[in-house]
Design a protein around this motif. Structure first.
Motif, PDB file in Angstrom:
ATOM      1  N   PRO A  16      69.064  37.713 -20.085  1.00  0.00           N
ATOM      2  CA  PRO A  16      69.212  37.177 -18.715  1.00  0.00           C
ATOM      3  C   PRO A  16      68.617  35.776 -18.534  1.00  0.00           C
ATOM      4  CG  PRO A  16      67.567  38.936 -18.807  1.00  0.00           C
ATOM      5  CD  PRO A  16      68.271  38.952 -20.114  1.00  0.00           C
ATOM      6  N   THR A  17      67.526  35.477 -19.256  1.00  0.00           N
ATOM      7  CA  THR A  17      66.943  34.139 -19.127  1.00  0.00           C
ATOM      8  C   THR A  17      67.898  33.077 -19.659  1.00  0.00           C
ATOM      9  OG1 THR A  17      64.714  35.062 -19.368  1.00  0.00           O
ATOM     10  CG2 THR A  17      64.964  32.693 -19.714  1.00  0.00           C
ATOM     11  N   ILE A  18      68.530  33.363 -20.793  1.00  0.00           N
ATOM     12  CA  ILE A  18      69.503  32.421 -21.367  1.00  0.00           C
ATOM     13  C   ILE A  18      70.715  32.301 -20.452  1.00  0.00           C
ATOM     14  CG2 ILE A  18      71.090  32.068 -23.303  1.00  0.00           C
ATOM     15  CD1 ILE A  18      69.018  33.296 -25.129  1.00  0.00           C
ATOM     16  N   TRP A  19      71.149  33.423 -19.879  1.00  0.00           N
ATOM     17  CA  TRP A  19      72.280  33.359 -18.943  1.00  0.00           C
ATOM     18  C   TRP A  19      71.909  32.539 -17.714  1.00  0.00           C
ATOM     19  CZ3 TRP A  19      72.274  35.137 -13.908  1.00  0.00           C
ATOM     20  CH2 TRP A  19      73.516  35.101 -13.235  1.00  0.00           C
ATOM     21  N   ASN A  20      70.677  32.705 -17.250  1.00  0.00           N
ATOM     22  CA  ASN A  20      70.250  32.033 -16.030  1.00  0.00           C
ATOM     23  C   ASN A  20      70.158  30.509 -16.225  1.00  0.00           C
ATOM     24  OD1 ASN A  20      69.316  31.841 -13.375  1.00  0.00           O
ATOM     25  ND2 ASN A  20      67.182  31.973 -14.017  1.00  0.00           N
ATOM     26  N   GLY A  99      56.122  35.307 -20.535  1.00  0.00           N
ATOM     27  CA  GLY A  99      56.932  34.751 -21.612  1.00  0.00           C
ATOM     28  C   GLY A  99      58.266  34.235 -21.129  1.00  0.00           C
ATOM     29  N   LYS A 100      58.906  34.943 -20.193  1.00  0.00           N
ATOM     30  CA  LYS A 100      60.198  34.492 -19.672  1.00  0.00           C
ATOM     31  C   LYS A 100      60.057  33.196 -18.878  1.00  0.00           C
ATOM     32  CE  LYS A 100      62.508  38.997 -19.451  1.00  0.00           C
ATOM     33  NZ  LYS A 100      63.132  40.017 -18.564  1.00  0.00           N
ATOM     34  N   LEU A 101      58.969  33.090 -18.114  1.00  0.00           N
ATOM     35  CA  LEU A 101      58.750  31.862 -17.353  1.00  0.00           C
ATOM     36  C   LEU A 101      58.605  30.663 -18.292  1.00  0.00           C
ATOM     37  CD1 LEU A 101      56.305  32.801 -14.458  1.00  0.00           C
ATOM     38  CD2 LEU A 101      58.650  31.976 -14.265  1.00  0.00           C
ATOM     39  N   PHE A 102      57.760  30.818 -19.311  1.00  0.00           N
ATOM     40  CA  PHE A 102      57.576  29.724 -20.268  1.00  0.00           C
ATOM     41  C   PHE A 102      58.879  29.469 -21.033  1.00  0.00           C
ATOM     42  CE2 PHE A 102      56.310  28.161 -24.513  1.00  0.00           C
ATOM     43  CZ  PHE A 102      55.730  26.964 -24.122  1.00  0.00           C
ATOM     44  N   GLY A 103      59.610  30.531 -21.343  1.00  0.00           N
ATOM     45  CA  GLY A 103      60.894  30.365 -22.026  1.00  0.00           C
ATOM     46  C   GLY A 103      61.877  29.554 -21.201  1.00  0.00           C
ATOM     47  N   GLN A 104      61.884  29.758 -19.883  1.00  0.00           N
ATOM     48  CA  GLN A 104      62.738  28.954 -19.016  1.00  0.00           C
ATOM     49  C   GLN A 104      62.356  27.478 -19.098  1.00  0.00           C
ATOM     50  OE1 GLN A 104      63.468  30.100 -14.975  1.00  0.00           O
ATOM     51  NE2 GLN A 104      63.493  32.291 -15.448  1.00  0.00           N
ATOM     52  N   MET A 610      51.356  24.583 -20.225  1.00  0.00           N
ATOM     53  CA  MET A 610      52.397  25.242 -19.436  1.00  0.00           C
ATOM     54  C   MET A 610      52.485  26.724 -19.782  1.00  0.00           C
ATOM     55  SD  MET A 610      53.668  23.090 -17.303  1.00  0.00           S
ATOM     56  CE  MET A 610      55.107  24.015 -16.796  1.00  0.00           C
ATOM     57  N   TYR A 611      52.253  27.050 -21.052  1.00  0.00           N
ATOM     58  CA  TYR A 611      52.306  28.467 -21.446  1.00  0.00           C
ATOM     59  C   TYR A 611      51.226  29.274 -20.730  1.00  0.00           C
ATOM     60  CZ  TYR A 611      51.911  32.667 -24.271  1.00  0.00           C
ATOM     61  OH  TYR A 611      51.840  33.974 -24.681  1.00  0.00           O
ATOM     62  N   PHE A 612      50.000  28.785 -20.756  1.00  0.00           N
ATOM     63  CA  PHE A 612      48.910  29.520 -20.117  1.00  0.00           C
ATOM     64  C   PHE A 612      48.953  29.413 -18.597  1.00  0.00           C
ATOM     65  CE2 PHE A 612      47.144  28.872 -24.396  1.00  0.00           C
ATOM     66  CZ  PHE A 612      46.771  30.182 -24.690  1.00  0.00           C
ATOM     67  N   TYR A 613      49.553  28.340 -18.089  1.00  0.00           N
ATOM     68  CA  TYR A 613      49.572  28.152 -16.631  1.00  0.00           C
ATOM     69  C   TYR A 613      50.586  29.066 -15.940  1.00  0.00           C
ATOM     70  CZ  TYR A 613      48.316  25.402 -12.519  1.00  0.00           C
ATOM     71  OH  TYR A 613      47.800  24.992 -11.327  1.00  0.00           O
ATOM     72  N   THR A 614      51.479  29.671 -16.716  1.00  0.00           N
ATOM     73  CA  THR A 614      52.437  30.603 -16.111  1.00  0.00           C
ATOM     74  C   THR A 614      51.723  31.783 -15.457  1.00  0.00           C
ATOM     75  OG1 THR A 614      52.685  31.608 -18.311  1.00  0.00           O
ATOM     76  CG2 THR A 614      54.355  30.002 -17.622  1.00  0.00           C
TER      77      THR A 614
END
Length: 625
Positions: A16-20, A99-104, A610-614
């Motif tokens: 879903p993250t890639i689709w989004n 993880g999804k937030l950082f992945g976005q 950014m990773y830790f700030y999520t």
């Protein structure tokens, strides 16, 4: 169309993250345009004339391709945002992990980077064309022919005077003194118009000691006796001083002091892409071999040119010379270098029964037409004016003294023709645009060998990073919060500026320390409030701190490095003041030590942040509206 819909449905269900983020479709679209820019780069310089200019690698920015690049990049990014913003899982309280937030965020970065880096595809196509059209083995062969033919172009009389000669070996080993004041009149010297030449053997001495200013001290007893060195060469740990020893008579080698083909020893172009002669292909600022600053690698290359020219003249093989000229003109035709030379007539101008010493009897223009272009004429006029000013600055007393002294060496100077007038009187209608050939060779080498990727990648990386953080902030906090954050950042910047001005007017001095630490203090407060006091603030207010933190953290890290640099320079200045040296002598800092690596370090730090700030973003979203 059905397959595309099925693929979209597959991404929605499985990824879903890639689709989004629509990263798959954006990367495909970017790939298509990268192919197009690669083709444009490959076809952009098919005509060799397009390579006959300075800094051809900048044509991407000069010929308008950059504007096409910008338009396509803007359209791609805007279209991507319109598609992506239709759905925002985080905004609508869908389950979203750290993880999804950082992945976005990472996917935003990849999409923007791929949609803004068409320059590299263009330059890759350009380089591939150059490598295919001008292969190294062919260029090496052609450059050898060009360098062996260049001595016979006779476009500059100063290239054929006696001090240029490096062959046979005595000319290479000896030092040619040309300063009238340093000539020993009681020993053998040679004269051409107002030029005096005297050849000296040398002896060398090394100095390892430096004075307070960091300059090497000349050795004794020469220094105490005020004997000037002929020239010096400086290494890291020592400097070598060369002093004149004995005058050597080279009359057996010098048949004429007039400008001659035997004296030519310049390298028209060096395939190794070093800065030789006229700076053609120059990477460094030092130009040709000079008696005051010799470059022995270049001197060897010049001596080889001089030797090949002399051997060709001594053989008196006109057929061999004509074949060389034909090959040279064939290369010039292939590269479309303008000229009106004919091989047979060219040879006939060189070989003459009444010219056994091959003195220069003709000159070939380096411009087409009857007169130079306005630009060339302006350049010549400027040089003439500068020379006149320099002569005036030299001092009337010295000028008069040397004018009188030259008559002691050459009593018949008034009956002789000055070199510049001689060249003008013997100028033919033949021309060859040698600068065009040099520019083409330089362009080919620069495109092949210069690292256009490392020099420019930082710009695109940081553009992608800052746009990604900005879009990510919009996706997380919304437009209203983002606008308030921008306004707040502007007001904060204005306030810091006014306080700094007030501090400078009040206290005067060391403003850089106050500004640096004041901004550091403000930055720490902005970063710590979302970590420690988020629940005590209104959600809108806390979103301002969150947005400024995400978009400004890398600048905060850069500020820390800048503060380190300020203290390094201050410590170095204090040390130099203690040793009575120059303020910034041998002062290196963290920016110079790390170089481009600093950019990568800060960028990586930004991604880690950014990773830790999520986690903070999730806590902020959980706050009540």
């Amino acid at each position: 169309m059905q397959k595309l819909n099925k693929f979209n449905q597959f991404l929605l269900e499985k990824y879903p993250t890639i689709w989004n983020t629509k990263i798959v479709w954006m990367l495909l679209a970017a790939f298509v345009f990268h192919i197009i820019f690669f083709i444009i780069g490959y076809l952009s310089h098919i005509d060799p004339v397009s390579l006959q200019k300075y800094s051809v690698k900048d044509d991407y920015f000069k010929n308008g391709v950059i504007f096409i690049h910008l338009i396509i990049s803007i359209l791609l990014i805007v279209g991507w945002l319109l598609m992506m913003l239709k759905n925002n899982a985080f905004k609508n309280f869908y389950p979203t992990s750290k993880g999804k937030l950082f992945g976005q965020f990472v996917q935003y970065f990849i999409i923007i980077f791929s949609c803004t880096t068409f320059y590299f595809s263009y330059m890759t196509g350009f380089r591939m064309f150059i490598n295919n059209k001008y292969p190294d083995h062919e260029m090496a062969k052609n450059i050898d022919i060009i360098n062996r033919t260049a001595p016979f172009l006779s476009q500059n009389i100063e290239s054929y005077t006696l001090e240029n000669r490096l062959f046979p070996k005595p000319f290479y080993d000896l030092y040619c003194e040309t300063d009238i004041a340093e000539i020993d009149q009681n020993k053998k010297f040679f004269v051409y118009y107002n030029r005096v030449y005297q050849y000296n053997s040398l002896y060398a001495k090394k100095s390892y000691q430096k004075d307070k200013r960091g300059n090497f001290i000349p050795p004794n007893p020469e220094y105490s006796q005020k004997i000037k060195p002929a020239y010096t060469t400086e290494e890291e740990k020592y400097e070598t001083f060369y002093y004149k020893k004995d005058v050597v008579d080279l009359s057996s080698y010098i048949k004429t002091t007039e400008p001659s083909f035997y004296n030519f020893s310049e390298v028209f172009y060096d395939y190794d892409f070093k800065g030789y002669d006229d700076g053609v292909g120059a990477v460094e600022s030092h130009n040709y071999y000079d008696k005051d600053s010799p470059d022995y690698i270049l001197k060897n290359k010049k001596a080889i040119i001089n030797q090949k020219t002399a051997e060709l003249l001594n053989s008196k093989n006109q057929a061999e010379l004509e074949k060389l000229f034909e090959d040279f003109l064939s290369i010039s035709k292939t590269y479309r270098v303008k000229n009106n030379l004919d091989a047979k007539k060219w040879v006939s101008m060189i070989y003459s029964k009444d010219n056994p010493n091959f003195e220069i009897r003709y000159f070939i223009k380096d411009y087409a037409g009857k007169t130079r272009t306005d630009e060339d004429a302006y350049y010549e006029e400027t040089v003439a004016v500068d020379s006149a000013v320099a002569s005036s600055d030299y001092g009337n007393a010295n000028y008069t003294r040397d004018s009188i002294k030259i008559r002691e060496f050459n009593p018949e100077i008034n009956q002789q023709i000055a070199p510049d007038k001689y060249a003008k009187n013997n100028m033919t209608e033949y021309y060859y645009l040698s600068d065009s050939m040099k520019d083409l060779l330089k362009s080919v080498d620069s495109v092949k060998k210069e690292d256009f990727f490392s020099d420019n990648i930082h710009i695109y990386l940081w553009v992608a990073f800052f746009l990604s953080t900005f879009i990510f902030s919009f996706r997380i906090t919304g437009l209203r919060s983002l606008l308030f954050s921008v306004i707040s950042a502007g007001v904060l910047t204005l306030t810091i500026t006014l306080i700094t001005v007030f501090y400078g007017m009040t206290f005067r001095g060391e403003e850089k320390y106050f500004v640096s630490y004041f901004i550091l203090f403000i930055g720490l407060i902005i970063l710590l409030i979302p970590l420690l006091k988020m629940n005590m603030l209104n959600k809108m207010v806390s979103s301002i701190f969150v947005n400024i933190s995400m978009n400004g953290f890398v600048l905060f890290v850069l500020l820390i490095f800048a503060i380190i640099r300020i203290h390094q320079n201050a410590a170095c200045q204090t040390m130099n003041a203690y040793t009575d040296s120059y303020p910034y002598k041998n002062c290196s800092d963290i920016f110079e030590d790390l170089g481009f690596m600093l950019s990568y370090i800060i960028l990586i730090t930004g991604f880690v942040f950014m990773y830790f700030y999520t986690t903070i973003l999730q806590k902020w979203k959980a706050m009540p509206e």
